[in-house]
Design a protein around this motif. Structure first.
Motif, PDB file in Angstrom:
ATOM      1  N   ASN A 174      23.282  45.573  27.929  1.00 40.19           N
ATOM      2  CA  ASN A 174      24.471  44.757  27.762  1.00 40.19           C
ATOM      3  C   ASN A 174      24.815  44.741  26.271  1.00 40.19           C
ATOM      4  OD1 ASN A 174      26.170  42.495  27.214  1.00 40.19           O
ATOM      5  ND2 ASN A 174      25.559  41.539  29.134  1.00 40.19           N
TER       6      ASN A 174
ATOM      7  N   THR B 186      28.579  42.241  38.145  1.00 39.45           N
ATOM      8  CA  THR B 186      28.697  41.441  36.944  1.00 39.45           C
ATOM      9  C   THR B 186      30.054  41.637  36.286  1.00 39.45           C
ATOM     10  OG1 THR B 186      27.728  41.010  34.748  1.00 39.45           O
ATOM     11  CG2 THR B 186      27.644  43.271  35.545  1.00 39.45           C
TER      12      THR B 186
ATOM     13  N   ALA C 282      30.183  41.380  33.047  1.00 38.75           N
ATOM     14  CA  ALA C 282      29.819  41.917  31.738  1.00 38.75           C
ATOM     15  C   ALA C 282      29.926  43.437  31.717  1.00 38.75           C
ATOM     16  CB  ALA C 282      28.397  41.493  31.379  1.00 38.75           C
ATOM     17  N   GLU C 283      30.193  43.981  30.545  1.00 35.75           N
ATOM     18  CA  GLU C 283      30.154  45.436  30.384  1.00 35.75           C
ATOM     19  C   GLU C 283      28.703  45.879  30.278  1.00 35.75           C
ATOM     20  OE1 GLU C 283      31.591  48.930  27.240  1.00 35.75           O
ATOM     21  OE2 GLU C 283      31.271  46.872  26.557  1.00 35.75           O
ATOM     22  N   LEU C 284      28.322  46.855  31.091  1.00 31.43           N
ATOM     23  CA  LEU C 284      26.998  47.447  31.002  1.00 31.43           C
ATOM     24  C   LEU C 284      27.122  48.905  30.591  1.00 31.43           C
ATOM     25  CD1 LEU C 284      25.249  46.054  34.226  1.00 31.43           C
ATOM     26  CD2 LEU C 284      25.169  45.130  31.899  1.00 31.43           C
TER      27      LEU C 284
ATOM     28  N   ASP D 222      23.496  38.048  33.002  1.00 27.91           N
ATOM     29  CA  ASP D 222      23.507  37.852  31.543  1.00 27.91           C
ATOM     30  C   ASP D 222      22.256  37.144  31.044  1.00 27.91           C
ATOM     31  OD1 ASP D 222      25.968  39.064  31.512  1.00 27.91           O
ATOM     32  OD2 ASP D 222      27.110  37.221  31.271  1.00 27.91           O
TER      33      ASP D 222
ATOM     34  N   THR E   9      22.462  41.401  35.564  1.00 31.78           N
ATOM     35  CA  THR E   9      23.794  41.114  36.115  1.00 31.78           C
ATOM     36  C   THR E   9      24.168  39.646  35.954  1.00 31.78           C
ATOM     37  OG1 THR E   9      23.016  40.642  38.369  1.00 31.78           O
ATOM     38  CG2 THR E   9      23.500  42.953  37.810  1.00 31.78           C
TER      39      THR E   9
END
Length: 419
Positions: A150, A277, A279-281, A258, A256
């Motif tokens: 992440n 998620t 969030a950008e992975l 965070d 996923t």
């Protein structure tokens, strides 16, 4: 520009305009033949498979393919029954974990004795599927062990994104920094040392293997003691997310949610994780023991295609297998459904987007660093994998010392391999 991007437009136009195939067409010599073909999957894969079978039958009008599919567990129950009764399908989908077991039972055809076409397999897949010099399976696609990360959590901790060549010492420093900055809210990673495939990377970097070619454990008790001792140290000093917090969110992964900045998994998990998620992975490298040293990474077949040793139609079975792994239209139909395709022609033809494209570009970038895949695992490897995780968790929860856990693991693993 990746080869996938470079060829996509041109090949897509050719496929639509001319019905390009890799395995030829026209009538087959001899009379009509029916092949039974069994594989595992769901309804989505069934639709893709039927499209591919239709193309094959159009190119080979004297061959009829009768397909059959089940979910994974039901499939292997059926295969066990059919092969034991001498009634295996002509062509069957094979899992790398079962390849040696079925080869040792002499129920698979040596595909080297047929006209199966394997010359277009990417280099990392050349020879994969061989057992004792015989070729019992051809990969349709594959995946490799890697790091998901992440970037936002790393940036917040003042840590650079991991690059190819990062050492384990540098990675462990990353874990320490991120966990301290997270102050009990976020952590650098989870206990990767409880997962047998991370241990395998560690062994391969050291020139060892999980299993010998003869189906024995390929490492010593001391190697595992050293490995799990470091894992216990990082549990105690807070670099790893506590096992209790992981258990609270299962079956979700902490990355996923965070909760951690990095996690090691097979790269084909990336699409699932990315969908779970906001969030950008990103996909990153496996750290190395020594800068510039071996990565311990290889392409593991997502699945393979095999033929029954008792088929009455070995040549026709080889034609079907060749078509399914080589034909560009099949590659375009499946995309990444069977893993990133195993042959150059299908990789170039596949239209990959989003997470699938990210996986393909990652695999292409690390291709020069990949090692040859280790021998197919022995019978019982799945049981040993589960035991590795379960016994490592006993260390994590403080219920076992490292030496006792290693003794327990070796006893269970050696009993499994002897059985």
């Amino acid at each position: 520009m990746t080869s996938i991007k470079r060829f996509r437009t041109a090949l897509a136009a050719l496929l639509l305009a001319g019905g390009l195939t890799a395995c030829g067409g026209g009538d087959d010599a001899g009379g009509d033949v029916t092949l039974r073909f069994s594989w595992w999957g769901n309804a989505d894969r069934a639709a893709l498979m039927q499209q591919s079978i239709d193309l094959f039958q159009a190119a080979h009008p004297t061959i009829t393919v009768t397909p059959s599919f089940q979910e994974f567990e039901a499939y292997w129950q059926k295969m066990a029954t059919e092969t034991a009764g001498g009634n295996a399908p002509d062509v069957l989908q094979m899992d790398f974990a079962y390849l040696r077991e079925y080869a040792d039972r002499n129920v698979l055809l040596d595909l080297k004795k047929t006209g199966v076409k394997v010359d277009d397999l990417i280099p990392a897949f050349q020879g994969v599927g061989e057992v004792n010099g015989a070729l019992y399976g051809i990969p349709t696609g594959g995946n490799t062990w890697c790091m998901f990360y992440n970037p936002k959590l790393l940036t917040e901790a003042g840590v650079e994104e991991p690059r190819t060549g990062i050492t384990w010492d540098q990675y462990h420093a990353l874990l320490d920094t991120v966990s301290k900055k997270g102050a009990g809210r976020t952590y650098g990673g989870s206990n990767y040392r409880s997962v047998i495939y991370s241990f395998e990377s560690y062994l391969l970097q050291a020139g060892a293997t999980l299993y010998t070619g003869g189906g024995k454990l390929g490492f010593s008790k001391q190697q595992l003691i050293d490995y799990w001792t470091v894992g216990k140290q990082y549990i105690d000093d807070g670099r790893f997310i506590p096992s209790e917090k992981v258990a609270q969110i299962e079956p979700a992964s902490p990355i996923t949610k965070d909760l951690i900045a990095t996690e090691f998994r097979w790269d084909n998990f990336f699409a699932r994780y990315a969908s779970e998620t906001e969030a950008e992975l990103k996909i990153g490298p496996v750290p190395v023991t020594t800068a510039g040293g071996p990565t311990g990474q290889y392409l593991k077949p997502a699945m393979l295609l095999s033929a029954s040793a008792r088929t009455d139609h070995p040549d026709e079975a080889a034609k079907l297998i060749s078509f399914l792994i080589n034909d560009p239209q099949v590659g375009r139909i499946f995309g990444s459904n069977r893993g990133i395709p195993a042959t150059n022609a299908q990789r170039d033809a596949a239209v990959l987007e989003g997470p699938a494209l990210a996986i393909a570009e990652y695999e292409e970038a690390i291709a020069p660093l990949l090692q040859k895949a280790p021998p197919a695992p022995p019978k019982g490897a799945g049981t040993i994998e589960a035991a590795f995780l379960r016994i490592a968790d006993e260390i994590s929860y403080g219920r076992s010392s490292v030496p006792d856990a290693v003794d327990t693991f070796f006893t269970e693993a050696e009993d499994t391999l002897a059985g």
